[in-house]
Each structure stands twice: as structure tokens, then as C-alpha cells.
Design an enzyme around this catalytic site. Structure first.
Site, mmCIF file in Angstrom:
data_model
loop_
_atom_site.group_PDB
_atom_site.id
_atom_site.type_symbol
_atom_site.label_atom_id
_atom_site.label_comp_id
_atom_site.label_asym_id
_atom_site.label_seq_id
_atom_site.Cartn_x
_atom_site.Cartn_y
_atom_site.Cartn_z
ATOM 1 N N SER A 1 -22.519 6.387 -37.125
ATOM 2 C CA SER A 1 -21.265 6.958 -38.421
ATOM 3 C C SER A 1 -20.624 8.164 -37.806
ATOM 4 O O SER A 1 -21.256 8.566 -36.452
ATOM 5 C CB SER A 1 -22.744 7.445 -39.873
ATOM 6 N N ASN A 2 -20.604 8.998 -38.257
ATOM 7 C CA ASN A 2 -19.286 9.990 -38.157
ATOM 8 C C ASN A 2 -20.484 11.102 -38.655
ATOM 9 O O ASN A 2 -20.094 12.383 -38.368
ATOM 10 C CB ASN A 2 -17.920 10.319 -38.915
ATOM 11 N N ASP B 1 -21.637 0.655 -40.537
ATOM 12 C CA ASP B 1 -21.206 1.938 -40.198
ATOM 13 C C ASP B 1 -21.973 2.706 -41.692
ATOM 14 O O ASP B 1 -22.710 1.289 -42.402
ATOM 15 C CB ASP B 1 -19.957 1.716 -40.806
#
Lengths: 233, 233
Positions: free
Chosen positions: B122-123, B10
Site C-alpha cells: 500500500s501507499n 492494495d
């Protein structure tokens, strides 16, 4: 604007005043009650979302009551508050004796008298909703008490909002969805409901690129909105 | 336990230290910076979830950078903080100069030297990730920098986590997913990754009925975990 043919309400925070939960938390943990109630509520909603997103087929679904217990335990642990069995039971018991916001009962009765079918569409599971409806003195006012438990997906999943039109046999746009949660109102708008946001807390509008058909501070403002949409209430 | 054949991280809070955002907020709004940063971050994540849940087909998707701006504006308005264009720009600019947590660069280089392919999942959208990777001095360390933007669904949606195995050509269980967000680790476990939770903040485990394969306080603990799984690092 369409004529409104039914009204569906969110439950906790919209129909039922959950303030007593905070009050009890403050009584049990003086000076920390508000923080506990806030984190508890946050995690409760977070867990509904994380579980629903992770499995659109409902594989990670868990009923709202169980999630409410999980969230309380997390919040207490994170704040370093000792949550023995008795204390936990006292906090959870508050959910069994919620009251209605002061103007709610009168407003619901007027909507009903005007011939509008009424319903609840909530993240809460059936047992929670039954107890809360009775404890708030709202027994017999609703044609349908709908729980997302039927589809194992929490709001804002379309399958959750679809329960309203299905139960009432109406198009979503003919139905008025009422919530005090801005995000819930947005989810309902996306689904196609006519939507009213009861902004009890006076918060800014959520920045989600949609706006409800109406906004007000309490259920009396809702009555006015309904009147403007052709229902003599 | 499976041998680990790749490691996927992340980004924000895990690889990149976002503390500077809070520090800048505090500088701009003395005494209110932490509250602003907290509410900003909360709404940022909330909006990813609300949008993803409402449309599994991505119809309500909006890139992470745009959501970050939305969330900042909401948070400032709710806290009654005047956010003029210059102030907003200063806060957002912090995202362009994030630093790595102190031990991260060394740990990443050791993992790479051990022959492990590395990635980010990742977002954040590609532009945000590119800038952050460069600003944190991590350029050239990753085989794949993956953004959920490709599938228009945020974590914890399975489609988001599926990007890892797809890019690396491996099964999820052969891959180690690393996050400092407890909920993100849980999403990865549900998807099938071997998962390590960097619990930097010392928070309790999320009550989501799953546990990561490993937990630690920083990236050095991660190295130890990897070593125990047959990689000479």
C-alpha cells in the site's frame, strides 16, 4: 534575488487558452460538456504521471497527443457519451485552433523587446506545440520551444525541467519559469527555477511545502514581477 | 498461466471500504460532502505522484498520512469549507475505523485456508495500515504488510511494486496483485505481476495499453479466478 536572464512558459492553460475545448464539448454534449472536459483533462495529466513514474527510463512513455486521445476516449466512455469518429475529431481539432489569453501577446512582446530570451517548456509534443504557437499568433516570439518528448519523461520529472537550462545555457535560478498549474510551478521550484504562478482560476496554493517566488492573476502581474527583478519591461 | 503462489492486495478502496469518509464529510458539510471527499481523494493521489516524479531518490517524499492531511486542507479551502481543528480531526478519524467490504473477510480466510501466503502492498504508511487492518478485523491474516514508505516512492514506481517479490521471495509473475484502482493494476502489470482488477465501481478500463489477467466486481470473483489458476479455494 537573482536577475532574470530568460523566461520559460508552460503552454496549455498558461499561454494557450483551452477554454474553447470545453465550449465545443458543451456544444456536442449539451449539459455534459464541462464534466467531459474536466475528466478528459484529469485523465490526460494522470496518464502522464502514471506512465512516467512507472518507468524513469521512459519505457512506458507515450507522446502527449496520443495520451490526449486515450484520455478523451476514457472520459467519454465513463460518462456514457457516444464518441463516434466525427465527434472525436471535432473535439481534438479544437487543440489546433487554441487562442492566446487576451493579454498574453502584448506581454510576450514587451518581454522580448526588453531583451529577454523566451521559451516554452511543455508536456506537449513538438507537433502539438507548433500548431498551437501558430494558431495563437505567437510565431517567432520564442527562442526555444521545448517538449518533454526529448527525454520521454513528463513534468514533474527533473529531466523534463532540465531541458530549460540546457537549451538556454543558464542556471535554473537565473531563469523564470511561468505556469498556471500550481503543481507545475512547485515542480519547477524543486528543480531550482525562479518561479511565477499565474493563478488564473483563483485556486488555493497546492500544499506541497514550497511557494513560488511570485504569484499573480495574469500576464500583466508577471510583467510587474519581472520589473521588480531588474528588467526594464 | 503460472500457478499463483501468493496474493498481495492494495489497501484503501480494495480491502478497506473508505465510503465512511464520504458519509462523514456529508454529515459535516451537508450537500458538499461528496465533492469534498472526491477532491480530497484526487489531491491525495496527485500529491503522491507529483512528489515521487519530482525526486526518484525520495527527496520530496512525505508519508501518506501527512499527504492525506495536506490534501484535505487543500480540498476544503478550494471548496470554501471552514475546516476547524475539530472538524478536521473528525474527518481524519474516519481512517481509524474503516470497515472491510462485506465479502472480504470470508474471501481472505478462504485464500489463507488454501495455503496461500497473503500480503498488503500500500501507499499508506505503517501506522495507517496497522490501524486499518485492526479496525477492519483483518489482524493475523497477512504474512506481510508492506508500505511504500520503505522505499520513499509511491505507486506506480517500480521500487514500490518490488517490495512484494522481495518480501515473499517469489518472482512477480508467481504473485497475484489485486487492486480496485485500475491505474494501480496497470502499474503492477508493467512491473510483472499477475494482476486482478476488482472493478467495484464499474468503470471503463484505463487506457494505458495493458490489461489485467483478470477482472471482477468483488472478492468472490477473485476467488473464482484463483480457482481457475490451480488453487483449490
Amino acid at each position: 534575488m537573482n536577475k532574470i536572464r530568460a523566461v520559460v512558459f508552460d503552454a496549455f492553460g498558461t499561454l494557450f487558452d483551452v477554454y474553447s475545448v470545453t465550449a465545443r464539448a458543451e456544444q456536442l454534449f449539451p449539459g455534459r460538456g464541462e464534466a467531459l472536459a474536466l475528466l478528459w483533462r484529469d485523465r490526460q495529466i494522470d496518464y502522464t504521471r502514471i506512465r512516467t513514474m512507472a518507468a524513469p527510463d521512459g519505457a512506458h512513455y507515450k507522446p502527449f497527443w496520443a495520451i490526449t486521445v486515450d484520455a478523451l476516449r476514457y472520459a467519454a466512455e465513463r460518462l456514457g457519451l457516444a464518441l463516434d469518429e466525427a465527434t472525436e475529431a471535432q473535439l481534438l481539432k479544437e487543440y489546433a485552433c487554441l487562442s492566446a489569453f487576451p493579454e498574453n501577446l502584448g506581454a510576450l512582446k514587451r518581454l522580448r523587446k526588453a531583451g529577454l530570451p523566451l521559451g516554452i517548456l511543455s508536456n506537449g509534443n513538438a507537433e502539438m506545440l507548433d500548431i498551437s504557437v501558430k494558431s495563437a499568433g505567437m510565431h517567432g516570439l520564442f527562442d526555444h520551444v521545448l517538449s518533454v518528448d526529448a527525454v520521454r519523461q513528463y513534468k514533474t520529472a527533473p529531466a523534463a525541467y532540465a531541458l530549460g537550462p540546457l537549451a538556454f545555457g543558464l542556471d535554473a535560478q537565473e531563469m523564470l519559469f511561468v505556469s498556471s498549474n500550481g503543481w507545475d510551478a512547485c515542480g519547477a521550484i524543486w528543480f531550482g527555477y525562479t518561479t511565477f504562478w499565474i493563478n488564473r482560476a483563483g485556486h488555493p496554493a497546492e500544499r506541497l511545502d514550497v511557494a513560488p517566488s511570485g504569484t499573480g492573476h495574469d500576464m500583466n502581474d508577471l510583467l510587474e514581477f519581472v520589473r521588480a527583478h531588474g528588467v526594464a519591461v
